[in-house]
Scaffold this active site. Structure first.
Site, PDB file in Angstrom:
ATOM      1  N   ASP A  54       0.866  -1.154  -0.019  1.00  0.00           N
ATOM      2  CA  ASP A  54       0.127   0.116  -0.042  1.00  0.00           C
ATOM      3  C   ASP A  54       0.969   1.404   0.075  1.00  0.00           C
ATOM      4  OD1 ASP A  54      -2.196   1.481  -0.024  1.00  0.00           O
ATOM      5  OD2 ASP A  54      -2.785   1.134   2.164  1.00  0.00           O
ATOM      6  N   ARG A  67      -0.148   8.843 -10.608  1.00  0.00           N
ATOM      7  CA  ARG A  67      -0.198   7.654  -9.685  1.00  0.00           C
ATOM      8  C   ARG A  67       0.380   6.443 -10.409  1.00  0.00           C
ATOM      9  NH1 ARG A  67      -3.773   7.405  -5.868  1.00  0.00           N
ATOM     10  NH2 ARG A  67      -3.983   5.297  -5.950  1.00  0.00           N
ATOM     11  N   HIS A  71       2.808   3.383  -9.181  1.00  0.00           N
ATOM     12  CA  HIS A  71       2.766   1.911  -9.221  1.00  0.00           C
ATOM     13  C   HIS A  71       4.132   1.158  -9.897  1.00  0.00           C
ATOM     14  CE1 HIS A  71      -1.332   1.811  -7.631  1.00  0.00           C
ATOM     15  NE2 HIS A  71      -1.908   2.430  -8.660  1.00  0.00           N
ATOM     16  N   THR A 100     -10.608  -7.096  -5.808  1.00  0.00           N
ATOM     17  CA  THR A 100     -11.790  -7.009  -6.514  1.00  0.00           C
ATOM     18  C   THR A 100     -12.515  -5.523  -6.375  1.00  0.00           C
ATOM     19  OG1 THR A 100     -12.790  -7.841  -4.180  1.00  0.00           O
ATOM     20  CG2 THR A 100     -12.697  -9.164  -6.254  1.00  0.00           C
ATOM     21  N   LEU A 165      10.843 -20.410  -4.179  1.00  0.00           N
ATOM     22  CA  LEU A 165       9.955 -19.689  -3.580  1.00  0.00           C
ATOM     23  C   LEU A 165       8.728 -19.736  -4.297  1.00  0.00           C
ATOM     24  CD1 LEU A 165       9.094 -17.174  -1.774  1.00  0.00           C
ATOM     25  CD2 LEU A 165       9.969 -15.894  -3.777  1.00  0.00           C
ATOM     26  N   LEU A 248      -6.902  -5.193   6.996  1.00  0.00           N
ATOM     27  CA  LEU A 248      -6.659  -6.224   6.084  1.00  0.00           C
ATOM     28  C   LEU A 248      -7.421  -6.114   4.792  1.00  0.00           C
ATOM     29  CD1 LEU A 248      -7.219  -9.595   8.024  1.00  0.00           C
ATOM     30  CD2 LEU A 248      -5.315  -8.895   6.710  1.00  0.00           C
TER      31      LEU A 248
HETATM   32  C1  FPP Z   1      -1.896   0.136  -3.623  1.00  0.00           C
HETATM   33  O1  FPP Z   1      -1.482   1.374  -3.628  1.00  0.00           O
HETATM   34  C2  FPP Z   1      -1.420  -0.725  -4.568  1.00  0.00           C
HETATM   35  C3  FPP Z   1      -2.045  -0.996  -5.446  1.00  0.00           C
HETATM   36  C4  FPP Z   1      -3.551  -1.090  -5.662  1.00  0.00           C
HETATM   37  C5  FPP Z   1      -1.518  -1.703  -6.837  1.00  0.00           C
HETATM   38  C6  FPP Z   1      -0.161  -2.630  -6.348  1.00  0.00           C
HETATM   39  C7  FPP Z   1       0.255  -2.606  -7.755  1.00  0.00           C
HETATM   40  C8  FPP Z   1       1.868  -2.759  -7.767  1.00  0.00           C
HETATM   41  C9  FPP Z   1       2.723  -2.964  -6.489  1.00  0.00           C
HETATM   42  C10 FPP Z   1       2.455  -2.529  -9.031  1.00  0.00           C
HETATM   43  C11 FPP Z   1       2.117  -3.560  -9.987  1.00  0.00           C
HETATM   44  C12 FPP Z   1       2.523  -4.996 -10.126  1.00  0.00           C
HETATM   45  C13 FPP Z   1       1.662  -5.807 -10.515  1.00  0.00           C
HETATM   46  C14 FPP Z   1       2.271  -7.207 -10.587  1.00  0.00           C
HETATM   47  C15 FPP Z   1       0.248  -5.861 -10.886  1.00  0.00           C
HETATM   48  P1  FPP Z   1      -2.273   2.590  -3.633  1.00  0.00           P
HETATM   49  O2  FPP Z   1      -2.547   3.014  -5.042  1.00  0.00           O
HETATM   50  O3  FPP Z   1      -3.895   2.121  -2.919  1.00  0.00           O
HETATM   51  O4  FPP Z   1      -1.861   3.703  -2.848  1.00  0.00           O
HETATM   52  P2  FPP Z   1      -2.506   5.075  -2.099  1.00  0.00           P
HETATM   53  O5  FPP Z   1      -3.177   4.144  -0.833  1.00  0.00           O
HETATM   54  O6  FPP Z   1      -1.185   5.619  -1.486  1.00  0.00           O
HETATM   55  O7  FPP Z   1      -3.379   5.649  -2.870  1.00  0.00           O
END
Ligand code: FPP
Length: 294
Positions: A54, A67, A71, A100, A165, A248
């Site tokens: 997160d 954003r 990522h 989801t 792993l 969670l």
């Molecule tokens: C949460 O941060 C992150 C996600 C919803 C996406 C996770 C994606 C990656 C780690 C990279 C992509 C990798 C793959 C394999 C798909 P957030 O966007 O909710 O952050 P915020 O709460 O600060 O807005």
């Protein structure tokens, strides 16, 4: 991008440095590799670590970046966490990559995340395979965009016989949906079994006795994504969430019954091997009693 730890390094308990990141001028990544961290040493290693990655968005916002840049940086952190887990001999690493609920984000962001997934697979598959990592996906992932699905299936297939792993990528995953899916499947199997045993639904006591045999914690666990489908992955010993949030968010609700939790204020793109090691050090000192007493 290369994996740092090959099998020889792991056997020697060494962490190794990746020079390809430095060569490519990738500052975010190369900075991480300049720190020779960390031997797993004598730590009591968890068998299964699950991570809620997160803070990508906040990391990007703080830097006035889009954003998706967050990522992208998050993907690099995921690669590094996978390397570390592989180097340290952790058997299962489950990462929450797309929930989801994440479909509610803008089309641009959702599309961008799946493009990143393709980029991840294209750049990492060879190294994951060479490092004996087995990639699994958990969730209703057939619904993800077709191009990403093709790449993922190729990755699952290529790494299917690997024995190092287990990297479980939770994609279009939601724990409540997983539980409902498990209940439906178990009810169907139960009805089938009752029919075969020719037990009438009017025979209450017989019905109750049979259902108590058929529906157990064990049989239900096997219906979850982490069950028979993925070879019955043990429940996570440790669940890490970054970015300071402490919840969670519909992740592994059933499986987390006895998990230890670690919350760190670090935003996911800044989650380094050192931070991971610090959390494992702390975990190593915890006394897990699973509801019992010493
Ligand atoms: C949460 O941060 C992150 C996600 C919803 C996406 C996770 C994606 C990656 C780690 C990279 C992509 C990798 C793959 C394999 C798909 P957030 O966007 O909710 O952050 P915020 O709460 O600060 O807005």
């Amino acid at each position: 991008m290369e994996f740092s730890g090959n099998k020889t390094d792991t056997a020697q308990g060494k962490s190794s440095l990746n020079t390809s990141a430095e060569a490519s001028g990738d500052i975010t990544t190369s900075k991480r590799f300049q720190i020779p961290c960390c031997d797993s040493g004598d730590l009591k290693m968890p068998t299964h670590v699950a991570i809620i990655m997160d803070g990508n968005g906040r990391w990007a916002k703080k830097r006035s970046l889009p954003r998706l840049a967050g990522h992208n940086a998050g993907m690099k952190a995921m690669i590094e966490a996978t390397r570390a887990a592989s180097d340290w001999g952790i058997k299962y690493l489950t990462v929450y990559a797309f929930s989801t609920e994440n479909w509610k984000r803008s089309q641009e962001e959702v599309g961008g995340i799946f493009k990143l997934l393709i980029k991840y697979v294209e750049s990492e598959l060879r190294e994951l395979h060479r490092n004996n990592v087995k990639v699994n996906v958990m969730g209703d992932y057939e619904k993800i965009p077709a191009a990403a699905l093709v790449k993922l299936k190729e990755t699952i297939e290529t790494t299917s016989n690997n024995t190092g792993l287990n990297l479980n990528i939770a994609l279009n995953y939601g724990s409540r949906a997983e539980i409902i899916r498990g209940i439906r499947s178990l009810v169907q199997k139960s009805l089938q079994e009752l029919r075969e045993l020719e037990i009438s639904e009017k025979n209450d006591s017989e019905l109750k006795a049979r259902l108590e045999e058929i529906i157990t914690e064990g049989s239900f666990s096997r219906e979850l994504y982490t069950g028979d489908e993925l070879g019955n992955i043990p429940d996570p010993d440790l669940i890490i969430r970054t970015s300071g949030e402490e919840r969670l968010s519909n992740f592994l609700l059933w499986q987390a019954a006895y998990s230890e939790f670690a919350f760190t204020p670090v935003m996911w793109p800044e989650f380094t091997r050192e931070e991971f090691k610090k959390i494992l050090d702390d975990y190593s000192n915890r006394d897990r009693r699973f509801g019992g007493r010493k």
